[in-house]
Write a protein that holds these residues in place. Structure first.
Motif, PDB file in Angstrom:
ATOM      1  N   ARG A   4       3.566 -12.778 -10.340  1.00 56.58           N
ATOM      2  CA  ARG A   4       4.742 -12.087 -10.861  1.00 56.58           C
ATOM      3  C   ARG A   4       4.550 -11.918 -12.355  1.00 56.58           C
ATOM      4  NH1 ARG A   4       5.642 -17.464 -10.473  1.00 56.58           N
ATOM      5  NH2 ARG A   4       6.905 -18.471 -12.097  1.00 56.58           N
ATOM      6  N   LEU A   5       5.439 -11.210 -12.996  1.00 59.09           N
ATOM      7  CA  LEU A   5       5.249 -10.894 -14.405  1.00 59.09           C
ATOM      8  C   LEU A   5       5.119 -12.154 -15.252  1.00 59.09           C
ATOM      9  CD1 LEU A   5       5.058  -8.595 -16.464  1.00 59.09           C
ATOM     10  CD2 LEU A   5       7.541  -8.732 -16.744  1.00 59.09           C
ATOM     11  N   ALA A   6       5.832 -13.213 -14.903  1.00 58.35           N
ATOM     12  CA  ALA A   6       5.792 -14.438 -15.696  1.00 58.35           C
ATOM     13  C   ALA A   6       4.502 -15.215 -15.518  1.00 58.35           C
ATOM     14  CB  ALA A   6       6.988 -15.326 -15.345  1.00 58.35           C
ATOM     15  N   ALA A   7       3.813 -15.030 -14.388  1.00 61.05           N
ATOM     16  CA  ALA A   7       2.570 -15.780 -14.131  1.00 61.05           C
ATOM     17  C   ALA A   7       1.788 -15.053 -13.050  1.00 61.05           C
ATOM     18  CB  ALA A   7       2.882 -17.213 -13.697  1.00 61.05           C
ATOM     19  N   TRP A   8       0.633 -14.480 -13.412  1.00 56.93           N
ATOM     20  CA  TRP A   8      -0.158 -13.712 -12.464  1.00 56.93           C
ATOM     21  C   TRP A   8      -1.638 -14.063 -12.623  1.00 56.93           C
ATOM     22  CZ3 TRP A   8      -3.403 -10.644 -15.421  1.00 56.93           C
ATOM     23  CH2 TRP A   8      -2.955 -10.315 -16.702  1.00 56.93           C
ATOM     24  N   SER A   9      -2.403 -13.765 -11.594  1.00 52.38           N
ATOM     25  CA  SER A   9      -3.840 -14.018 -11.617  1.00 52.38           C
ATOM     26  C   SER A   9      -4.594 -12.701 -11.473  1.00 52.38           C
ATOM     27  CB  SER A   9      -4.237 -14.969 -10.478  1.00 52.38           C
ATOM     28  OG  SER A   9      -4.037 -14.338  -9.221  1.00 52.38           O
ATOM     29  N   LEU A  10      -5.846 -12.714 -11.942  1.00 52.24           N
ATOM     30  CA  LEU A  10      -6.683 -11.526 -11.860  1.00 52.24           C
ATOM     31  C   LEU A  10      -8.110 -11.951 -11.558  1.00 52.24           C
ATOM     32  CD1 LEU A  10      -7.001  -8.412 -12.355  1.00 52.24           C
ATOM     33  CD2 LEU A  10      -7.632  -8.992 -14.714  1.00 52.24           C
ATOM     34  N   ASP A  11      -8.733 -11.248 -10.617  1.00 57.12           N
ATOM     35  CA  ASP A  11     -10.130 -11.504 -10.275  1.00 57.12           C
ATOM     36  C   ASP A  11     -10.831 -10.152 -10.159  1.00 57.12           C
ATOM     37  OD1 ASP A  11     -12.132 -13.685  -9.171  1.00 57.12           O
ATOM     38  OD2 ASP A  11     -12.312 -11.941  -7.882  1.00 57.12           O
ATOM     39  N   VAL A  12     -11.910  -9.972 -10.925  1.00 57.01           N
ATOM     40  CA  VAL A  12     -12.648  -8.711 -10.950  1.00 57.01           C
ATOM     41  C   VAL A  12     -14.124  -9.016 -10.748  1.00 57.01           C
ATOM     42  CG1 VAL A  12     -13.235  -6.652 -12.293  1.00 57.01           C
ATOM     43  CG2 VAL A  12     -10.988  -7.740 -12.592  1.00 57.01           C
ATOM     44  N   SER A  13     -14.776  -8.239  -9.883  1.00 57.50           N
ATOM     45  CA  SER A  13     -16.222  -8.382  -9.700  1.00 57.50           C
ATOM     46  C   SER A  13     -16.814  -7.026  -9.360  1.00 57.50           C
ATOM     47  CB  SER A  13     -16.537  -9.396  -8.591  1.00 57.50           C
ATOM     48  OG  SER A  13     -16.051  -8.938  -7.340  1.00 57.50           O
ATOM     49  N   GLY A  14     -18.093  -6.866  -9.689  1.00 57.93           N
ATOM     50  CA  GLY A  14     -18.768  -5.607  -9.393  1.00 57.93           C
ATOM     51  C   GLY A  14     -20.101  -5.537 -10.117  1.00 57.93           C
ATOM     52  N   ASP A  15     -20.779  -4.412  -9.959  1.00 60.49           N
ATOM     53  CA  ASP A  15     -22.063  -4.164 -10.608  1.00 60.49           C
ATOM     54  C   ASP A  15     -21.912  -2.976 -11.554  1.00 60.49           C
ATOM     55  OD1 ASP A  15     -23.155  -6.179  -9.096  1.00 60.49           O
ATOM     56  OD2 ASP A  15     -23.929  -4.837  -7.552  1.00 60.49           O
ATOM     57  N   VAL A  16     -22.645  -3.037 -12.679  1.00 60.11           N
ATOM     58  CA  VAL A  16     -22.545  -2.002 -13.707  1.00 60.11           C
ATOM     59  C   VAL A  16     -23.936  -1.529 -14.098  1.00 60.11           C
ATOM     60  CG1 VAL A  16     -21.773  -1.456 -16.046  1.00 60.11           C
ATOM     61  CG2 VAL A  16     -20.400  -2.969 -14.602  1.00 60.11           C
ATOM     62  N   ASP A  17     -24.123  -0.206 -14.137  1.00 62.24           N
ATOM     63  CA  ASP A  17     -25.323   0.419 -14.699  1.00 62.24           C
ATOM     64  C   ASP A  17     -24.918   1.097 -16.001  1.00 62.24           C
ATOM     65  OD1 ASP A  17     -27.046  -0.295 -12.624  1.00 62.24           O
ATOM     66  OD2 ASP A  17     -26.508   1.468 -11.440  1.00 62.24           O
ATOM     67  N   ALA A  18     -25.502   0.643 -17.121  1.00 69.10           N
ATOM     68  CA  ALA A  18     -25.212   1.231 -18.418  1.00 69.10           C
ATOM     69  C   ALA A  18     -26.509   1.734 -19.041  1.00 69.10           C
ATOM     70  CB  ALA A  18     -24.555   0.196 -19.335  1.00 69.10           C
ATOM     71  N   PRO A  19     -26.433   2.745 -19.895  1.00 66.53           N
ATOM     72  CA  PRO A  19     -27.651   3.298 -20.501  1.00 66.53           C
ATOM     73  C   PRO A  19     -28.486   2.223 -21.189  1.00 66.53           C
ATOM     74  CG  PRO A  19     -25.781   4.718 -20.961  1.00 66.53           C
ATOM     75  CD  PRO A  19     -25.232   3.491 -20.308  1.00 66.53           C
ATOM     76  N   GLY A  20     -29.773   2.153 -20.829  1.00 73.84           N
ATOM     77  CA  GLY A  20     -30.683   1.212 -21.450  1.00 73.84           C
ATOM     78  C   GLY A  20     -30.736  -0.156 -20.816  1.00 73.84           C
ATOM     79  N   LEU A  21     -29.765  -0.491 -19.976  1.00 78.48           N
ATOM     80  CA  LEU A  21     -29.698  -1.805 -19.341  1.00 78.48           C
ATOM     81  C   LEU A  21     -29.963  -1.697 -17.856  1.00 78.48           C
ATOM     82  CD1 LEU A  21     -26.566  -3.596 -20.856  1.00 78.48           C
ATOM     83  CD2 LEU A  21     -28.887  -4.475 -20.857  1.00 78.48           C
ATOM     84  N   ARG A  22     -30.725  -2.665 -17.345  1.00 81.80           N
ATOM     85  CA  ARG A  22     -30.841  -2.741 -15.896  1.00 81.80           C
ATOM     86  C   ARG A  22     -29.543  -3.297 -15.315  1.00 81.80           C
ATOM     87  NH1 ARG A  22     -36.664  -5.656 -15.887  1.00 81.80           N
ATOM     88  NH2 ARG A  22     -35.829  -6.384 -17.906  1.00 81.80           N
ATOM     89  N   ARG A  23     -29.321  -3.087 -14.032  1.00 85.40           N
ATOM     90  CA  ARG A  23     -28.021  -3.349 -13.416  1.00 85.40           C
ATOM     91  C   ARG A  23     -27.523  -4.766 -13.698  1.00 85.40           C
ATOM     92  NH1 ARG A  23     -26.558  -1.301  -7.456  1.00 85.40           N
ATOM     93  NH2 ARG A  23     -26.930   0.623  -8.642  1.00 85.40           N
ATOM     94  N   LEU A  24     -26.234  -4.845 -14.047  1.00 85.92           N
ATOM     95  CA  LEU A  24     -25.578  -6.119 -14.301  1.00 85.92           C
ATOM     96  C   LEU A  24     -24.550  -6.403 -13.222  1.00 85.92           C
ATOM     97  CD1 LEU A  24     -24.823  -5.964 -18.143  1.00 85.92           C
ATOM     98  CD2 LEU A  24     -26.425  -7.510 -17.016  1.00 85.92           C
ATOM     99  N   SER A  25     -24.517  -7.639 -12.759  1.00 83.25           N
ATOM    100  CA  SER A  25     -23.428  -8.118 -11.910  1.00 83.25           C
ATOM    101  C   SER A  25     -22.416  -8.806 -12.820  1.00 83.25           C
ATOM    102  CB  SER A  25     -23.961  -9.100 -10.866  1.00 83.25           C
ATOM    103  OG  SER A  25     -22.893  -9.684 -10.143  1.00 83.25           O
ATOM    104  N   VAL A  26     -21.171  -8.348 -12.797  1.00 84.77           N
ATOM    105  CA  VAL A  26     -20.171  -8.859 -13.744  1.00 84.77           C
ATOM    106  C   VAL A  26     -18.976  -9.422 -12.988  1.00 84.77           C
ATOM    107  CG1 VAL A  26     -20.883  -7.232 -15.533  1.00 84.77           C
ATOM    108  CG2 VAL A  26     -19.041  -6.605 -13.968  1.00 84.77           C
ATOM    109  N   GLY A  27     -18.271 -10.326 -13.649  1.00 88.12           N
ATOM    110  CA  GLY A  27     -17.090 -10.918 -13.042  1.00 88.12           C
ATOM    111  C   GLY A  27     -16.155 -11.481 -14.086  1.00 88.12           C
ATOM    112  N   VAL A  28     -14.855 -11.391 -13.808  1.00 90.71           N
ATOM    113  CA  VAL A  28     -13.810 -11.954 -14.671  1.00 90.71           C
ATOM    114  C   VAL A  28     -12.773 -12.605 -13.769  1.00 90.71           C
ATOM    115  CG1 VAL A  28     -12.016 -11.502 -16.386  1.00 90.71           C
ATOM    116  CG2 VAL A  28     -14.118 -10.150 -16.404  1.00 90.71           C
ATOM    117  N   THR A  29     -12.417 -13.857 -14.070  1.00 91.47           N
ATOM    118  CA  THR A  29     -11.385 -14.566 -13.324  1.00 91.47           C
ATOM    119  C   THR A  29     -10.463 -15.256 -14.316  1.00 91.47           C
ATOM    120  OG1 THR A  29     -12.888 -14.984 -11.474  1.00 91.47           O
ATOM    121  CG2 THR A  29     -10.904 -16.330 -11.588  1.00 91.47           C
ATOM    122  N   GLY A  30      -9.154 -15.060 -14.146  1.00 86.94           N
ATOM    123  CA  GLY A  30      -8.243 -15.700 -15.081  1.00 86.94           C
ATOM    124  C   GLY A  30      -6.796 -15.535 -14.692  1.00 86.94           C
ATOM    125  N   ASP A  31      -5.929 -15.968 -15.591  1.00 85.28           N
ATOM    126  CA  ASP A  31      -4.482 -15.954 -15.376  1.00 85.28           C
ATOM    127  C   ASP A  31      -3.797 -15.339 -16.586  1.00 85.28           C
ATOM    128  OD1 ASP A  31      -4.359 -17.594 -12.826  1.00 85.28           O
ATOM    129  OD2 ASP A  31      -5.345 -19.027 -14.169  1.00 85.28           O
TER     130      ASP A  31
END
Length: 297
Positions: free
Chosen positions: A103-130
């Motif tokens: 809810r607005l007063a207290a929420w969680s977020l979890d993000v994961s995926g792969d990213v291809d950016a110019p000059g970089l080989r593929r990255l696996s990224v993740g963010v977990t928090g509250d």
């Protein structure tokens, strides 16, 4: 769009809506079509959002609509290409998954995926928090690939006293995506701790190491916007170029350089041991001062 309502049943409404976003609005080469389907009752709203062009799907359920809403949200994006403004390069996202509960007063977020950016080989990224209305605390940050392996944590405050604080551990950094002449098999390790707020910027206990040759760079800094002061320390050991081989063009076995004072009157002093292919090794002493307009060494 269209919608239907039944006030005699627990299912209050069913609705469908189609949005079309023009390329002039989004910067993409084609129109983005978004379909929204909603259904719900007196105390619940269910949503499904489909973004046709990228096959992205979002599912959301929101409960306690007329009290303090509570949500469950899941988003999946199999593939998304974001063109950069300069040239034909782009950032590509693969298998992105985003989930959030709370809810607005207290929420969680979890993000994961792969990213291809110019000059970089593929990255696996993740963010977990509250998060809450004041900010977000990322308990886990992760980026891992052939060129980079980083973990850490961060805190972002966007309330009255805005602040960004982060601590990162670099297990592996291959600089060749930035420095093509950097030799293979000489990765960098290290750590970075920094904070940025309305009063200034602080960098503490930050270092970069090339373990294979024992080279190390240490940096500390404090820029205070309130009293307009600056304090910085830079030290290094065993720096040389090129890194591979027994013959070097330039080398420095150690250095200790310090900057202190205010924006309008600062001083710099220290020592640097330095040698080059055609110059004998020696110790240079630095003693100088300056202001906003000029420096005297």
């Amino acid at each position: 769009g269209d919608a239907s309502f039944d006030l005699t049943s627990d299912l209050l409404h069913v609705g469908n809506l189609v949005l079309r976003l023009d390329p002039e609005l989004t910067g993409h080469t084609e129109t983005i079509n978004i379909g929204v389907r909603s259904e719900g009752g007196p105390d619940r709203l269910g949503l499904r959002i489909d973004v046709e062009n990228v096959a992205a799907v979002a599912h959301a359920e929101i409960r306690r609509l007329f009290e303090e809403p509570v949500w469950d949200i899941d988003v999946t994006v199999p593939h998304y290409r974001w063109p950069l403004r300069d040239g034909d390069e782009s950032v590509e996202i693969h298998d992105l998954n985003v989930s959030s509960t709370g809810r607005l007063a207290a929420w969680s977020l979890d993000v994961s995926g792969d990213v291809d950016a110019p000059g970089l080989r593929r990255l696996s990224v993740g963010v977990t928090g509250d998060g809450n209305p004041d900010g977000f605390k990322a308990e886990s940050l992760r980026a891992e690939g052939a060129d980079l392996a980083v973990t850490g944590a961060a805190t972002v405050v966007w309330a009255a006293d805005r602040m960004l604080e982060t601590s990162l551990a670099i297990a592996r950094l291959d600089p060749r995506f930035l420095l093509p002449d950097w030799p293979e098999a000489y990765p960098i390790e290290g750590a970075v701790t920094a904070s940025l707020d309305e009063e200034g910027l602080k960098i503490s206990d930050s270092r970069l190491v090339v373990p294979r040759v024992g080279a190390e760079l240490q940096v500390q800094g404090d820029i205070d916007q309130v009293d307009r002061s600056v304090l910085g320390v830079m030290r290094w050991t065993n720096l040389r170029w090129p890194l591979d081989g027994d013959v070097y063009d330039i080398k420095s076995d150690y250095a200790d350089v310090r900057v202190g004072g205010t924006f309008d009157a600062w001083s710099v002093n220290g020592t640097i041991e330095l040698g080059a292919r055609d110059m004998p090794e020696g110790i240079f002493t630095i003693d100088g001062n300056g202001d906003r307009d000029a420096a005297r060494i």
